[in-house]
Design an enzyme around this catalytic site. Structure first.
Site, mmCIF file in Angstrom:
data_model
loop_
_atom_site.group_PDB
_atom_site.id
_atom_site.type_symbol
_atom_site.label_atom_id
_atom_site.label_comp_id
_atom_site.label_asym_id
_atom_site.label_seq_id
_atom_site.Cartn_x
_atom_site.Cartn_y
_atom_site.Cartn_z
ATOM 1 N N GLU A 229 0.891 -1.427 -0.185
ATOM 2 C CA GLU A 229 0.166 0.280 0.748
ATOM 3 C C GLU A 229 0.739 1.122 -0.237
ATOM 4 O O GLU A 229 1.284 1.582 0.613
ATOM 5 C CB GLU A 229 -1.107 -0.795 1.253
ATOM 6 C CG GLU A 229 -2.195 0.933 1.027
ATOM 7 C CD GLU A 229 -3.053 1.084 -0.242
ATOM 8 O OE1 GLU A 229 -2.442 1.512 -1.190
ATOM 9 O OE2 GLU A 229 -4.123 0.634 -0.342
ATOM 10 N N ASP A 304 -7.677 -0.430 -2.942
ATOM 11 C CA ASP A 304 -8.452 0.318 -2.999
ATOM 12 C C ASP A 304 -8.991 0.249 -4.573
ATOM 13 O O ASP A 304 -9.675 1.571 -4.915
ATOM 14 C CB ASP A 304 -7.646 2.146 -2.962
ATOM 15 C CG ASP A 304 -6.351 1.958 -3.925
ATOM 16 O OD1 ASP A 304 -6.305 1.459 -5.104
ATOM 17 O OD2 ASP A 304 -6.283 3.560 -4.150
#
Length: 505
Positions: A229, A304
């Site tokens: 991430e 996401d």
């Protein structure tokens, strides 16, 4: 000392027997024997446990929306591709569920909307993969992988047993080393449960591709990297790690594992040889030690829902605990023994490279019309022996070896040499070859037997759920049901079937 040689020989024999047993054992049996059991196991090509006989995946067909589960041919065996082919005959099929073989119920289904990208459907969900986009064989038995086109993705946010926080875990995946792009993110692994970016260290997933925005490896790519991430990591820090070598073999094994202040990546050819260590060391600084993993599972997208990437997935697992290199070596030996190989991407009436062809519509309205072009627009027009020479040339196409995949074809204009039929925003155009990877892939198409029983239906290689279709006289790559008007299911089989004959010119 009198017993040293016999003991050494016995140890050598036992080591060989262990290697043979490990090679014969399925991946999740190997991980279990190593003390790091699978907590999720996904594959559309084969069973990942010796005794597994349950469903591998589910397909849904376009003709009536019916679904069926595809299971292995035998316990621990290869998927029953013939059952899929029978169920999907004369229509299209999508992969709707990839079942978790571990018993934890960590099945992968259509990915919902996320913070980075909302999918193309009206409800925001990502596309599902075509069931026929990635045919392969395993020791001669046909099977199908999961061909991920941009805006295609799978997810499970309601997991059981997956590592969270700083808990240790391991992952591996078998991928297509020739199918990738530079966009984020073709991932498999651990992600956020909210489908949003919740900060550094909230993911731990295998990434495969050539995105260089935050990290890169040696050579030109593609590379195995770790999506942790807010960074694709090839090593300790964002940036270049030459030890993370380019992985361009047709079938690639990728592994990733992490525990407190330690992580490692390994990779290799999934059809031969051993794994190479690409990185092994401490966690990156800045929120990655300790980790804050959340436990959701993703395939083909970022945490996401970044959904612009492409790639092909055949099998993969997630484990509880940090697997040893020896365990991963045994898994690699098993993968090599599985015998992954390519197979034909085309079917139906054959084409000859270098020949000139014309393509006639088979829908009742349009049986005198052929695929032509007017400028850059690819369209249907009435063409016959009395037509002008110019129109006959515009209705003629030279068959070329696929620019993006030699197993399929590209179609060059007879009257505009160097220009090819390509798709762009789902419409077909005639454009000059600009030499890019994207152009090559957009101009590559794979014919198969016509869905209405006539001639050929021609699917896009890069979007295999979409076929050439005439709609209001214009040519598109169209899905059998979808958000665009040209995806209408009415007359779909007829509109995507064309009779191929010798070219007018």
């Amino acid at each position: 000392m009198l017993f040293s040689k016999p003991v050494n020989r016995l140890n050598s024999v036992l080591a060989v027997l262990f290697l043979i047993k490990s090679t014969l054992a399925a991946p999740c049996n190997i991980y279990s024997s190593g003390g790091t059991p699978c907590v999720a196991a996904h594959s559309t090509t084969r069973a990942l446990y010796d005794a597994y006989t349950g469903a591998l995946y589910q397909v849904s067909r376009g003709s009536d929306g019916a679904t069926t589960d595809i299971s292995p041919l035998s316990a621990g065996g290869v998927a029953n591709a013939a059952a899929q082919d029978t169920f999907c005959a004369s229509t299209t099929c999508l992969i709707t569920i990839i079942y978790d073989q571990s018993g934890n119920g960590n099945h992968l289904t259509q990915a919902p909307p996320g913070g980075e990208a909302s999918g193309p459907e009206a409800n925001g969900y990502d596309y599902l993969a075509s069931a026929i986009g990635a045919p392969v064989t395993l020791n001669g038995e046909k099977a199908y992988g999961v061909f991920i086109s941009p805006k295609t993705g799978y997810r499970n946010d309601a997991f059981t047993g997956i590592a969270t926080g700083d808990e240790p875990e391991g992952l591996y995946a078998v991928l297509d080393g020739t199918h990738y792009n530079t966009v984020c993110c073709f991932d498999y692994g651990n992600a956020e449960v909210s489908n949003n970016d919740t900060g550094n260290g909230h993911m731990e997933a295998i990434y495969f591709g050539a995105d260089t925005r935050s990290g890169s490896g040696g050579g030109t790519g593609p590379w195995i990297m770790a999506d942790l991430e807010n960074g694709l990591f090839s090593g300790y820090a964002a940036g270049n790690n030459d030890a993370d070598v380019t992985m361009s073999s047709r079938f690639v094994t990728a592994t990733l594992k992490g525990e407190t202040d330690q992580w490692a990546m390994r990779g290799g050819d999934a059809t031969s040889g051993s794994l190479t260590t690409l990185y092994s060391g401490i966690r990156p600084a800045g929120g990655y030690n300790p980790m804050s993993k959340e436990g959701a599972i993703i395939l083909g997208i970022g945490g996401d829902n970044s959904d612009g990437a492409q790639g092909t997935f055949y099998e993969g697992v997630m484990t509880s605990g940090y697997p040893s290199d020896a365990t991963e070596n045994s898994v690699q030996a098993n993968i090599v023994a599985a015998g992954y190989a390519t197979t034909s991407l085309v079917s139906g009436p054959g084409l000859t490279v270098g020949s000139s062809i014309s393509l006639r519509a088979t829908t009742a309205c349009c049986t005198t019309k052929y695929i032509t072009h007017s400028g850059s627009t690819v369209e249907l027009q009435v063409v016959n022996s009395s037509s002008t020479t110019a129109l006959k040339q515009q209705a003629s196409w030279t068959v070329r070896t696929g620019l993006g995949n030699s197993g399929c074809y590209s179609f060059e204009s007879v009257d505009t040499p160097g220009s090819y039929i390509r798709h762009s925003n789902s419409q077909l155009f005639l454009n000059a070859n600009d030499g890019t990877k994207l152009f090559s892939e957009d101009t590559t198409f794979c014919p198969m037997a016509g869905l209405n029983g006539q001639g050929n239906s021609i699917r896009s290689w890069s979007y295999p759920s979409r076929f050439w279709r005439h709609y209001n006289g214009i040519l598109y790559i169209a899905a059998n049901g979808g958000p665009d008007t040209f995806d209408s299911t009415t007359l779909y089989n007829d509109d995507v079937s064309f009779v191929i004959s010798a070219g007018f010119a």
